[in-house]
Structures are given as structure tokens and as C-alpha cells.
Enzyme design. Sequence first.
Site: not given
Length: 339
Positions: A92, A186
Site C-alpha cells: 500500500c 485497515c
Amino acid sequence: MKIMVAMSGGVDSTMTAKILKEAGHEIEGCYMKLHQKPGYHEENIRKVKKVGEYLGIKVHILDLQDKFNEFVYDPFVRLYKEGKTPNPCALCNRFIKLGALLNFAKQNGCEKLATGHYVQIIDGFVTMAKDPSKDQSYFLAQVPKEVLKDVIFPLGDKFKADIKELAREVPVLNEFATQPESSEICFVEDTYIEILNKHYNTNLPGNVVDKNGKVIGRHQGYMHYTIGKRRGFEVFGAHEPHFVLKINADKNEIVVGSKDDLAQKIVELENVNLFIDEDEFECETKIRYRSPKLEASVKIDKQNKTAVVALSQNALGVAQGQLCVMYDGERVIASGFIK
């Protein structure tokens, strides 16, 4: 200087924006929609907009869900299916936060992108944060060297406790005081298995075998296990603890053995990212985010972006798919995924 700040509505990103604005910079914020967890974005966007109003800055909402799925979520799901242990945060940071978001910042006329990571850039190197308990240099070790000139990390030379203390003076953050620390991954609410169950049947009972391939027990489905795990499977008549040594996804079996059997000194890497030019060097390495640094000798094959890491002492729990990060003191000098 015009700077875009990655904003989540939380303490770290809010304080990043506040610090930079008070230093006299022109600030714009950006909230990234990365995944589809129900109700997640609505609440965060509300917070980000409140912070934007408080600081008097423009806030963008950027939908990066397609890119996130391609570079982070889909590989996460696929690697577990292959019996590996993925590291989505490293991907990410490379492709989304310091990739797609950085491109968006430049398109909007910003000279720099800032985030709330606890890490420093010193002399062109990703460098450990001043607060070792919050250091995120490990997760930035796959970021290409050439983008480091375009990013800043205002919290890297500060302690989290001090940032929390300063945040108490920000009224809009007091409203969000009950907000927990953001989770490491997340899009995972509780466990990664919940994510995998949306795509596969993970409850596939199979054989537990020893190092010689002899069947010695049963397990619940290979995707429930990672290297080093010692619970959740049955070993017939066992009196000593057994640990997962290897996962054979194609056979739906796990290989188990003693803790000593977990020990490994040679680690092979792929997708190597270099911050130095040397082909061979001595360094300290981390084979997981929470693992201690171990001294090592490294040989790089630049053409194939692979490496062989010879550790000075045995490491336990070396897992395919995890990131191995190489340090020279506090500087990150290379990284690669364990293959």
C-alpha cells in the site's frame, strides 16, 4: 510550499497538517477511499471534513478502490491461497500512498506529499523514527528511492506521546477522542480469515505431516495457519508442542515440527528494492515488523531483483510473503519479499 497531506481524520494526520500549516505552508488535505468496509468511509470523511474546516484547508476525497484492489487487496487474498503470509501495508505504501496519492498531489500543483508516518528521510534514505515504539521504516522499505525527494514525514522526529499531548489542544480532535488507534491492516476488522471467507471456503480439513511427509494429525484448513503457529491443529498423541514449518497449499497440508525445526539461517528474497548500489554487503535485517534485527551478509542479483540473505544466527518463523528489510544502523538500505 504547497503540500498535500494524506488525511484520515485521526490524530497523526491531523497534527501533520496542523504542524505544516503553522510552519507557513499552503496545505491541502486528501482522504483516500481504499476499500469497501461498510460505514467506514462515511464516518472518516465526516471527521476529515471537520478537520479541514478547523484548519481552513481544502480537502479532496480520492477514490482509489480499483487501484487498491489491484495492488493490495487482491494480492493479499491470493497469497494466503498460495499458503504465504502477505504484507499488505508495504504494498500500500509503495503503490497507493506514495504512488497513486503522490501522483494526485503533483497533478494538483503540490510540490510535496506529507503523511503521518513515524519515519524520517535523512540524506535520501528512509530512516527509523525518533520514537522507536512507533517506527514505520519497515513498512516504507519497498518505496522506490526516487520518490523520497517528494515526500515529507513531519512526525518522524517526534514522539507519539508528545503528539498526543499537543492534540489535546485541538478542539476538533477532542470530539474524536474515543477513536481507537488505527489497525495495522485497515480492511481487516477482526481476523484475516473473515476476509478470505468472502472468497474461498477456508474450512477444508486436511492432514498434518512431519518433515518426512508422514501423516501425524489433522488441521482445519491450511489458510488458517501461518509459519510458526502452534495451535489450532491436532497432532495424534503429542506431548510436546508442534509448530507450523511449511504450508503445502496444493495438497491442503501443513508440515509441523519442533521449535528448533523452525530455525533458518538462509533467506531468499524476490522483488528486491535497493537504496544503495552494492551487490554484496553486511547489514542488520528484520524478517518481520516486530522481529529483532539480526546481523547478516547479503548478495544481490540486480538483474533478477533477487537476493540471498545469510543470517549470523538462526531466525524463527521465516514466512513466505513477508518483507525482509535490511538496515545500516537506522537507515533502510534494501528490502525484499521472502520467497
